[in-house]
Scaffold this motif. Structure first.
Motif: not given
Length: 388
Positions: A241-249
């Motif tokens: 969906l275009g969301y980059e995980q940059y931190e655990i949550s």
């Protein structure tokens, strides 16, 4: 902290400075919440509490050390129980005491069930640039189990109004692993949230914390296999969906990471004002790092003349581990120079532990960085044991 022979200590550098403001009241206490929050009982002492917050900040001015404030986070509790006039008083008062950076990020938490949605624009006019909306779920059944006072329609309307009110960004808070939650229900929450197009999503697993109603009366949660399936597939869905995980949550569209939280995890400094607020401050001239804790209960806080309950020194031998406990939440490589400047410890302090972690496939190393592997991100707590 295990280590090989360490070379000379490094000089501490002043990191960026943030401000955390705690507003402790909620309409009612949620059964999973272990934050310092108190159910509303009658009219809130908004004006008196803002007066106390600003005096609290005045007493912390010696910790600023010539810096500007780069980010502010107004959390709780439920800050949106305070009207926009009082939020403006807080921000104007803080800015009169400490200069704000030109592109300051100011986040305020809000719960859908406590907002008159026409007030979104008023909070924006008061100076708030970013909202964090506590949705948790879009399922009526799950919201009831979590003790939330809003329904799924109010959650969607809140997100739509945030999008229309001119905020630079807004976040939706979502939980997974909820009582009796199926895989399909967890994925439906992500789909519903994404359809509202928030620039940022916080997506985290419900945990049962001590001193909560859920701890004394535990609900039926999905088993470990179901939790892992939800997490693994949810990550893939968010990425698609275009969301980059940059931190655990934390997941964000490009350019919409929460700068306030990034400063926390990069072991930056932050002043904490309000009931039970925590702060962390570097004092380079004294070669010290301290943590502050403010008076916890609203009644005691409002009647206080000195708001600091406790000031705790971070011992030199503990700095490296404390840095890692924060920094390992982020997905980005760990700069060795950042470690040295934020802790005053030479990078060689970590050599023994990092070698053990490399041998176990938990991280890789270059001349300037350490980088967690996919396996390392899955076993962060295990990795930290290499440095105890």
């Amino acid at each position: 902290m295990s280590s090989t022979a360490v070379t000379t200590a490094m000089k501490l550098e002043l990191p960026p400075l943030s401000l955390y403001i705690h507003i402790p009241w909620c309409v009612q206490k949620c059964p999973y919440c272990d934050f310092n929050s108190h159910g509303q009982n009658g009219e809130l002492p908004q004006e008196a509490y803002v007066d106390a917050l600003l005096e609290d900040l005045r007493q912390d001015l010696h910790l600023v050390q010539g810096r500007q404030i780069h980010t502010i986070f107004i959390g709780g509790g439920t800050p949106s129980l305070f009207d926009a006039l009082q939020i403006k008083r807080i921000l104007d008062g803080a800015n009169s005491l400490i200069p704000f950076s030109d592109n300051i990020e100011i986040t305020m938490e809000a719960n859908p069930g406590t907002l008159e949605h026409d007030d979104f624009s008023a909070y924006r006019a008061a100076g708030v640039t970013r909202l964090s909306i506590g949705v948790q779920s879009f399922s009526k059944d799950k919201l009831n189990l979590l003790g939330r006072i809003h329904d799924q329609n109010e959650a969607q309307v809140a997100a739509q109004k945030a999008s229309q009110a001119g905020y630079l960004s807004f976040n939706l808070d979502l939980m997974h692993g909820l009582p009796n939650q199926s895989f399909a229900e967890a994925m439906a929450d992500i789909d519903t949230a994404a359809a509202l197009n928030p620039p940022h999503l916080s997506w985290y697993q419900l945990t049962i914390e001590p001193n909560t109603l859920f701890h004394s009366k535990p609900p039926q949660l999905p088993d470990d296999e179901a939790l892992w399936h939800i997490y693994e597939q949810g990550q893939q869905k968010l990425a698609a969906l275009g969301y980059e995980q940059y931190e655990i949550s934390a997941y964000a569209k490009p350019g919409y990471q929460c700068r306030h939280n990034l400063n926390y995890w990069q072991f930056g400094d932050y002043l904490g004002i309000g009931c039970g607020a925590h702060g962390k401050v570097t004092l380079p001239k004294e070669n010290r790092i301290i943590r502050t804790v403010k008076i916890k209960h609203p009644k005691g806080y409002l009647s206080a003349s000195n708001y600091t309950f406790e000031s705790i020194e971070v011992a030199e031998e503990d700095r490296a581990l404390e840095y890692l406990m924060n920094r390992l939440r982020l997905m980005t490589p760990i700069p060795k120079q950042e470690f040295e400047l934020r802790t005053g410890q030479h990078r060689d302090t970590l050599t023994e532990g990092m070698e053990k972690a490399k041998q176990r496939g938990l991280l890789t190393e270059s001349a300037e960085h350490w980088q967690l592997t996919s396996k390392g991100h899955m076993f962060v707590n295990d990795l930290l044991t290499q440095f105890c």
